[in-house]
Design a protein around this motif. Structure first.
Motif, PDB file in Angstrom:
ATOM      1  N   GLY A   6      37.349   4.227 -32.144  1.00 37.40           N
ATOM      2  CA  GLY A   6      38.764   3.879 -32.269  1.00 37.40           C
ATOM      3  C   GLY A   6      38.997   2.794 -33.304  1.00 37.40           C
ATOM      4  N   ALA A   7      38.159   1.768 -33.291  1.00 38.50           N
ATOM      5  CA  ALA A   7      38.300   0.677 -34.267  1.00 38.50           C
ATOM      6  C   ALA A   7      38.038   1.188 -35.680  1.00 38.50           C
ATOM      7  N   SER A   8      37.078   2.070 -35.827  1.00 38.07           N
ATOM      8  CA  SER A   8      36.752   2.621 -37.155  1.00 38.07           C
ATOM      9  C   SER A   8      37.890   3.479 -37.693  1.00 38.07           C
ATOM     10  N   ILE A   9      38.396   4.368 -36.857  1.00 37.43           N
ATOM     11  CA  ILE A   9      39.503   5.233 -37.278  1.00 37.43           C
ATOM     12  C   ILE A   9      40.737   4.392 -37.598  1.00 37.43           C
ATOM     13  N   PHE A  10      41.007   3.422 -36.735  1.00 36.80           N
ATOM     14  CA  PHE A  10      42.168   2.565 -36.958  1.00 36.80           C
ATOM     15  C   PHE A  10      41.980   1.721 -38.212  1.00 36.80           C
ATOM     16  N   SER A  11      40.749   1.388 -38.544  1.00 32.83           N
ATOM     17  CA  SER A  11      40.470   0.634 -39.772  1.00 32.83           C
ATOM     18  C   SER A  11      40.802   1.450 -41.015  1.00 32.83           C
ATOM     19  N   ILE A  12      40.669   2.764 -40.936  1.00 32.16           N
ATOM     20  CA  ILE A  12      41.081   3.620 -42.052  1.00 32.16           C
ATOM     21  C   ILE A  12      42.581   3.468 -42.277  1.00 32.16           C
ATOM     22  N   VAL A  13      43.338   3.415 -41.190  1.00 30.17           N
ATOM     23  CA  VAL A  13      44.788   3.211 -41.286  1.00 30.17           C
ATOM     24  C   VAL A  13      45.081   1.842 -41.917  1.00 30.17           C
ATOM     25  N   ILE A  14      44.296   0.848 -41.562  1.00 31.47           N
ATOM     26  CA  ILE A  14      44.468  -0.491 -42.133  1.00 31.47           C
ATOM     27  C   ILE A  14      44.234  -0.454 -43.645  1.00 31.47           C
ATOM     28  N   VAL A  15      43.191   0.227 -44.069  1.00 30.81           N
ATOM     29  CA  VAL A  15      42.900   0.334 -45.501  1.00 30.81           C
ATOM     30  C   VAL A  15      44.046   1.050 -46.227  1.00 30.81           C
ATOM     31  N   LEU A  16      44.525   2.138 -45.649  1.00 32.96           N
ATOM     32  CA  LEU A  16      45.656   2.861 -46.256  1.00 32.96           C
ATOM     33  C   LEU A  16      46.887   1.969 -46.343  1.00 32.96           C
ATOM     34  N   SER A  17      47.157   1.211 -45.287  1.00 29.92           N
ATOM     35  CA  SER A  17      48.297   0.287 -45.294  1.00 29.92           C
ATOM     36  C   SER A  17      48.141  -0.755 -46.397  1.00 29.92           C
ATOM     37  N   PHE A  18      46.932  -1.287 -46.532  1.00 35.79           N
ATOM     38  CA  PHE A  18      46.661  -2.275 -47.574  1.00 35.79           C
ATOM     39  C   PHE A  18      46.903  -1.689 -48.963  1.00 35.79           C
ATOM     40  N   LEU A  19      46.466  -0.465 -49.183  1.00 32.20           N
ATOM     41  CA  LEU A  19      46.655   0.191 -50.476  1.00 32.20           C
ATOM     42  C   LEU A  19      48.138   0.440 -50.763  1.00 32.20           C
ATOM     43  N   ILE A  20      48.889   0.777 -49.727  1.00 29.70           N
ATOM     44  CA  ILE A  20      50.336   0.971 -49.890  1.00 29.70           C
ATOM     45  C   ILE A  20      50.996  -0.363 -50.251  1.00 29.70           C
ATOM     46  N   ILE A  21      50.580  -1.434 -49.583  1.00 31.79           N
ATOM     47  CA  ILE A  21      51.112  -2.766 -49.882  1.00 31.79           C
ATOM     48  C   ILE A  21      50.817  -3.153 -51.335  1.00 31.79           C
ATOM     49  N   CYS A  22      49.657  -2.743 -51.823  1.00 33.34           N
ATOM     50  CA  CYS A  22      49.273  -3.056 -53.206  1.00 33.34           C
ATOM     51  C   CYS A  22      50.028  -2.225 -54.236  1.00 33.34           C
ATOM     52  N   GLY A  23      50.813  -1.266 -53.785  1.00 35.24           N
ATOM     53  CA  GLY A  23      51.651  -0.497 -54.690  1.00 35.24           C
ATOM     54  C   GLY A  23      51.094   0.849 -55.106  1.00 35.24           C
ATOM     55  N   LEU A  24      50.015   1.286 -54.485  1.00 36.29           N
ATOM     56  CA  LEU A  24      49.489   2.611 -54.812  1.00 36.29           C
ATOM     57  C   LEU A  24      50.444   3.688 -54.314  1.00 36.29           C
ATOM     58  N   PRO A  25      50.488   4.817 -54.979  1.00 34.72           N
ATOM     59  CA  PRO A  25      51.450   5.872 -54.607  1.00 34.72           C
ATOM     60  C   PRO A  25      51.014   6.662 -53.367  1.00 34.72           C
ATOM     61  N   LEU A  26      50.903   5.954 -52.250  1.00 36.73           N
ATOM     62  CA  LEU A  26      50.506   6.575 -50.980  1.00 36.73           C
ATOM     63  C   LEU A  26      51.619   6.502 -49.947  1.00 36.73           C
ATOM     64  N   GLY A  27      52.815   6.176 -50.388  1.00 36.38           N
ATOM     65  CA  GLY A  27      53.937   6.010 -49.476  1.00 36.38           C
ATOM     66  C   GLY A  27      54.285   7.265 -48.702  1.00 36.38           C
TER      67      GLY A  27
END
Length: 122
Positions: A6-27
């Motif tokens: 669960g922590a690992s899968i949720f960490s993937i979501v954290i990474v995606l959120s971080f990339l979205i915050i950085c402005g990558l086109p993952l919105g």
């Protein structure tokens, strides 16, 4: 073991959120795919969400007995159950999203995380 999954899968979501915050086109992976690149004002909200997501990774690892408790066992369990309910609801919302990317990427991540939070909490 379920808590680590669960922590690992949720960490993937954290990474995606971080990339979205950085402005990558993952919105398109969030909020029904309304934005390809998130507006700067909404990124502030995502930062708060990112902090909460990291907190919930700590909670599931605490509930699983992998790191020491910050709160009592009952409080940690309640937080874990609340997160499981939220992720269950989030899974449904992702599934009915208009965004195919959100539906196909975020729904499974959310569903697996929800199951892991439920199993770990109960």
């Amino acid at each position: 073991m379920i808590a680590i999954i669960g922590a690992s899968i949720f960490s993937i979501v954290i990474v995606l959120s971080f990339l979205i915050i950085c402005g990558l086109p993952l919105g398109e992976l969030t909020m029904g795919g309304q934005y390809k690149v998130f507006p700067k004002k909404l990124r502030i909200i995502l930062m708060i969400q990112l902090i909460l997501q990291m907190f919930f990774v700590v909670i599931i690892l605490q509930m699983g007995g992998f790191i020491p408790l910050w709160f009592s066992d009952n409080t940690t369990k309640i937080i874990c159950i609340v997160m499981a309910v939220y992720l269950s609801f989030n899974t449904v919302m992702n599934f009915i999203s208009k965004s195919k990317k959100e539906k196909h990427v975020m729904t499974p991540l959310s569903a697996i995380s929800a199951v892991c939070f439920w199993i770990t909490a109960l």
